[in-house]
Design an enzyme around this catalytic site. Structure first.
Site, short mmCIF file in Angstrom:
data_model
loop_
_atom_site.label_atom_id
_atom_site.label_comp_id
_atom_site.label_asym_id
_atom_site.label_seq_id
_atom_site.Cartn_x
_atom_site.Cartn_y
_atom_site.Cartn_z
N CYS A 116 0.82 -1.21 0.00
CA CYS A 116 0.00 0.00 0.00
C CYS A 116 0.86 1.27 0.00
O CYS A 116 1.62 1.51 0.95
CB CYS A 116 -0.93 0.00 1.21
N LYS A 141 -9.49 -9.73 5.30
CA LYS A 141 -9.36 -8.77 6.39
C LYS A 141 -9.84 -9.37 7.71
O LYS A 141 -10.96 -9.87 7.79
CB LYS A 141 -10.17 -7.52 6.07
N GLU A 193 -7.29 6.87 7.21
CA GLU A 193 -7.03 7.74 6.06
C GLU A 193 -5.65 8.40 6.19
O GLU A 193 -5.36 9.08 7.17
CB GLU A 193 -8.11 8.79 5.86
N SER A 194 -4.82 8.20 5.16
CA SER A 194 -3.43 8.63 5.22
C SER A 194 -3.28 10.14 5.39
O SER A 194 -2.41 10.60 6.13
CB SER A 194 -2.67 8.16 3.98
#
Length: 234
Positions: A11, A38, A63-64
Site C-alpha cells: 500500500c 481482512k 485515512e493517510s
C-alpha cells in the site's frame, strides 16, 4: 504515546505514514494484514476497510491524509512549511500525488494496449507538470524535505519495478523529475518504508491482474516496449 501502524505490504498510502514516522524519529509498531482476507479486529477499527490505520494509545485514526496531519500536529520535526500559503500549496501537490497513484493503478490494470498507452500519456502529462514545478532540488521544496516528498517516494517506487518490465518513456527528457526520483530512492526513510521483498510482491500482484502489463511480463520479457510487444503478437 503508543503508535501502532496497521499496514499492507504494497500500500503506497501506508508508506506515506511510515516515511513520516521515520522522518520524525518516532518509535512505532507495524502490523501487516492481508486485505483480501481482512481480520475482524481490523474491520472493527477501519470503517472503510482500508489501510493505513494508526492506532494512537488505543484510538484508531484512518485515512493517510488525516494521519499525516495528525503527526504534524503532535510530533517533532515538521514536514509542512511554516507559512500558511506554502502549506496550502504543498497540500495541493499532495492531492496531485494521489491523482498520480490513481493513474498508476489504471496503468497496471489496463486491459489492452490502447488503455495502457492512454495511462502512459496521462502519467507523462502529470510528470511534465511536476517537472515545470520543481526547482533546483534536491527536494520538492528545495533543500527542505517535506510531505510532498513523503508522498512521491512511494509513487516513484512503482517505476523501479515497471522499468524492469518495459520502457514506457514516462520520464524521458524530464531531468528535474528524474533527479528528484534518484534522491528519493536513496532516502533512508523511503527505502525502509517497505520490506526487501517488495519488488517480488509487486510483480506477483501485477501478474495476477491478468492485465495488458501482465501479458508484457509473461510474453514480452524485460525491457520490451509496448510497440515491440504489439509487433511480436502479429
Amino acid at each position: 504515546m503508543s503508535l501502532h501502524l496497521i499496514s499492507h505490504a504494497l500500500c503506497p498510502y501506508v508508506q506515506r505514514a511510515a516515511i513520516s514516522l521515520t522522518e520524525k524519529g518516532v518509535t512505532f509498531e507495524r502490523t501487516d494484514i492481508d486485505l483480501s482476507n481482512k481480520p475482524d479486529w481490523f474491520l472493527a477499527i477501519s470503517p472503510l476497510g482500508k489501510t493505513p490505520v494508526l492506532v494512537v494509545d488505543g484510538t484508531p485514526i484512518f485515512e493517510s491524509a488525516v494521519i499525516l496531519e495528525y503527526l504534524e500536529d503532535t510530533q517533532p520535526h515538521a514536514l509542512h512549511p511554516h507559512d500558511a500559503l506554502d502549506r496550502a500549496r504543498h497540500r495541493a501537490w499532495i492531492e496531485f500525488g494521489s491523482a498520480v497513484l490513481n493513474d498508476i493503478a489504471g496503468f497496471y490494470s489496463a486491459p489492452n494496449e490502447k488503455a495502457l498507452e492512454e495511462k502512459v500519456a496521462a502519467l507523462r502529462s502529470k510528470f511534465l507538470r511536476l517537472d515545470a514545478e520543481l526547482g533546483e532540488g534536491p527536494w520538492f521544496d528545495g533543500h527542505r524535505f517535506s510531505l510532498v516528498d513523503v508522498v512521491f517516494g512511494p509513487v516513484f517506487r512503482y517505476f523501479d519495478v515497471f522499468d524492469t518490465i518495459g520502457e514506457f518513456g514516462v520520464f524521458t527528457g524530464l531531468a528535474r523529475v528524474r533527479a528528484w526520483r534518484h534522491e528519493l530512492e536513496r532516502r533512508v526513510s523511503v527505502k525502509n518504508a517497505v520490506s526487501e521483498d517488495y519488488p517480488t510482491l509487486l510483480r506477483d500482484f501485477i501478474r495476477r491482474r491478468n492485465s495488458y502489463l501482465s501479458q508484457i511480463m509473461q510474453t514480452g520479457g524485460p525491457k520490451k516496449t509496448v510497440t515491440q510487444v504489439r509487433s511480436a503478437d502479429r
